[in-house]
Design a protein around this motif. Structure first.
Motif, PDB file in Angstrom:
ATOM      1  N   GLU A 113      -6.258  65.155  37.847  1.00  0.00           N
ATOM      2  CA  GLU A 113      -7.399  66.059  38.029  1.00  0.00           C
ATOM      3  C   GLU A 113      -7.160  67.384  37.303  1.00  0.00           C
ATOM      4  OE1 GLU A 113      -7.867  66.396  42.249  1.00  0.00           O
ATOM      5  OE2 GLU A 113      -8.642  64.339  42.442  1.00  0.00           O
ATOM      6  N   ARG A 114      -5.951  67.887  37.434  1.00  0.00           N
ATOM      7  CA  ARG A 114      -5.621  69.167  36.785  1.00  0.00           C
ATOM      8  C   ARG A 114      -5.672  69.035  35.263  1.00  0.00           C
ATOM      9  NH1 ARG A 114      -0.181  72.595  38.222  1.00  0.00           N
ATOM     10  NH2 ARG A 114      -0.604  74.354  36.853  1.00  0.00           N
ATOM     11  N   ALA A 115      -5.130  67.946  34.731  1.00  0.00           N
ATOM     12  CA  ALA A 115      -5.154  67.723  33.285  1.00  0.00           C
ATOM     13  C   ALA A 115      -6.590  67.563  32.792  1.00  0.00           C
ATOM     14  CB  ALA A 115      -4.325  66.489  32.932  1.00  0.00           C
ATOM     15  N   ALA A 116      -7.403  66.846  33.552  1.00  0.00           N
ATOM     16  CA  ALA A 116      -8.808  66.670  33.163  1.00  0.00           C
ATOM     17  C   ALA A 116      -9.541  68.009  33.165  1.00  0.00           C
ATOM     18  CB  ALA A 116      -9.491  65.680  34.105  1.00  0.00           C
ATOM     19  N   ARG A 117      -9.245  68.845  34.132  1.00  0.00           N
ATOM     20  CA  ARG A 117      -9.883  70.165  34.206  1.00  0.00           C
ATOM     21  C   ARG A 117      -9.497  71.022  33.000  1.00  0.00           C
ATOM     22  NH1 ARG A 117      -8.727  70.975  39.141  1.00  0.00           N
ATOM     23  NH2 ARG A 117      -6.764  72.041  38.835  1.00  0.00           N
ATOM     24  N   TRP A 118      -8.191  71.042  32.673  1.00  0.00           N
ATOM     25  CA  TRP A 118      -7.747  71.811  31.509  1.00  0.00           C
ATOM     26  C   TRP A 118      -8.369  71.249  30.223  1.00  0.00           C
ATOM     27  CZ3 TRP A 118      -5.786  76.442  31.663  1.00  0.00           C
ATOM     28  CH2 TRP A 118      -5.035  76.855  32.773  1.00  0.00           C
ATOM     29  N   TRP A 119      -8.446  69.925  30.137  1.00  0.00           N
ATOM     30  CA  TRP A 119      -9.005  69.287  28.946  1.00  0.00           C
ATOM     31  C   TRP A 119     -10.474  69.677  28.777  1.00  0.00           C
ATOM     32  CZ3 TRP A 119      -7.397  67.298  24.644  1.00  0.00           C
ATOM     33  CH2 TRP A 119      -8.249  66.498  23.875  1.00  0.00           C
ATOM     34  N   VAL A 142       0.986  73.628  30.301  1.00  0.00           N
ATOM     35  CA  VAL A 142      -0.405  73.484  29.908  1.00  0.00           C
ATOM     36  C   VAL A 142      -1.101  74.844  29.808  1.00  0.00           C
ATOM     37  CG1 VAL A 142      -2.647  72.528  30.567  1.00  0.00           C
ATOM     38  CG2 VAL A 142      -0.573  71.154  30.829  1.00  0.00           C
ATOM     39  N   LYS A 143      -0.903  75.705  30.773  1.00  0.00           N
ATOM     40  CA  LYS A 143      -1.620  76.980  30.792  1.00  0.00           C
ATOM     41  C   LYS A 143      -1.313  77.832  29.564  1.00  0.00           C
ATOM     42  CE  LYS A 143      -2.778  80.933  33.647  1.00  0.00           C
ATOM     43  NZ  LYS A 143      -2.606  81.592  34.936  1.00  0.00           N
ATOM     44  N   PRO A 144      -0.041  78.046  29.203  1.00  0.00           N
ATOM     45  CA  PRO A 144       0.212  78.834  27.988  1.00  0.00           C
ATOM     46  C   PRO A 144      -0.366  78.170  26.731  1.00  0.00           C
ATOM     47  CG  PRO A 144       2.242  78.574  29.253  1.00  0.00           C
ATOM     48  CD  PRO A 144       1.201  77.732  29.898  1.00  0.00           C
ATOM     49  N   SER A 145      -0.330  76.856  26.673  1.00  0.00           N
ATOM     50  CA  SER A 145      -0.902  76.150  25.518  1.00  0.00           C
ATOM     51  C   SER A 145      -2.410  76.351  25.476  1.00  0.00           C
ATOM     52  CB  SER A 145      -0.579  74.660  25.580  1.00  0.00           C
ATOM     53  OG  SER A 145       0.809  74.457  25.534  1.00  0.00           O
ATOM     54  N   TYR A 146      -3.039  76.293  26.633  1.00  0.00           N
ATOM     55  CA  TYR A 146      -4.481  76.522  26.699  1.00  0.00           C
ATOM     56  C   TYR A 146      -4.815  77.948  26.266  1.00  0.00           C
ATOM     57  CZ  TYR A 146      -9.077  77.440  28.599  1.00  0.00           C
ATOM     58  OH  TYR A 146     -10.375  77.823  28.733  1.00  0.00           O
ATOM     59  N   GLN A 147      -4.028  78.905  26.729  1.00  0.00           N
ATOM     60  CA  GLN A 147      -4.277  80.296  26.340  1.00  0.00           C
ATOM     61  C   GLN A 147      -4.105  80.496  24.842  1.00  0.00           C
ATOM     62  OE1 GLN A 147      -1.597  82.185  29.107  1.00  0.00           O
ATOM     63  NE2 GLN A 147      -3.221  82.479  30.633  1.00  0.00           N
ATOM     64  N   GLU A 148      -3.141  79.805  24.240  1.00  0.00           N
ATOM     65  CA  GLU A 148      -2.982  79.867  22.784  1.00  0.00           C
ATOM     66  C   GLU A 148      -4.218  79.293  22.098  1.00  0.00           C
ATOM     67  OE1 GLU A 148       0.656  78.216  21.196  1.00  0.00           O
ATOM     68  OE2 GLU A 148       1.775  78.950  22.927  1.00  0.00           O
ATOM     69  N   LEU A 149      -4.750  78.201  22.639  1.00  0.00           N
ATOM     70  CA  LEU A 149      -5.960  77.610  22.072  1.00  0.00           C
ATOM     71  C   LEU A 149      -7.118  78.590  22.143  1.00  0.00           C
ATOM     72  CD1 LEU A 149      -7.640  75.150  21.029  1.00  0.00           C
ATOM     73  CD2 LEU A 149      -8.092  74.664  23.442  1.00  0.00           C
ATOM     74  N   VAL A 150      -7.287  79.226  23.283  1.00  0.00           N
ATOM     75  CA  VAL A 150      -8.380  80.198  23.443  1.00  0.00           C
ATOM     76  C   VAL A 150      -8.236  81.319  22.420  1.00  0.00           C
ATOM     77  CG1 VAL A 150      -9.350  81.946  24.988  1.00  0.00           C
ATOM     78  CG2 VAL A 150      -8.798  79.669  25.861  1.00  0.00           C
TER      79      VAL A 150
END
Length: 123
Positions: free
Chosen positions: A60-66, A103-111
């Motif tokens: 669920e968490r991975a799907a939310r981040w995705w 995941v969170k730091p990678s997501y922030q880099e993407l943003v």
């Protein structure tokens, strides 16, 4: 009484008594072992249930981040979105928390990267 003075009937009673005592000891050991196995089985069932719960929460968490990542890149028409991520069967379960923390730091880099490319999205 010495060994020579013991009648066969007395010797028989002694042997039957020892056999009965051994059978009772074996029965007690088997019952204790059965209890231990039942306890271990219950612990194993609980561990499996906990692992299934952790896996579902991780999915669920991975799907939310995705979904959040997809939302960020939809404005960039030059990026092709891929299928939803699938679980990696070679991942080590003991590292699940570490994987999720990455995941969170990678997501922030993407943003930040999407924001930096924002001028391209407006064209």
């Amino acid at each position: 009484m010495s060994e020579e003075n013991v009648s066969p009937a007395m010797r028989y009673k002694e042997i039957v008594g020892l056999a009965r005592g051994s059978a009772e000891n074996l029965r007690a050991w088997e019952l204790a072992r059965a209890d231990e196995i039942e306890r271990r089985l219950a612990d194993a069932h609980a561990a499996v249930a906990e692992a299934v719960d952790r896996e579902e929460k991780a999915r669920e968490r991975a799907a939310r981040w995705w979904k959040m990542a997809l939302h960020n890149i939809t404005r960039l028409n030059f990026i092709e979105t891929l299928d939803d991520p699938q679980p990696v069967t070679t991942a080590r379960p003991q590292y699940l928390d570490r994987y999720l923390e990455e995941v969170k730091p990678s997501y922030q880099e993407l943003v930040q990267a999407v924001l930096a490319l924002g001028w391209r999205a407006k064209r």
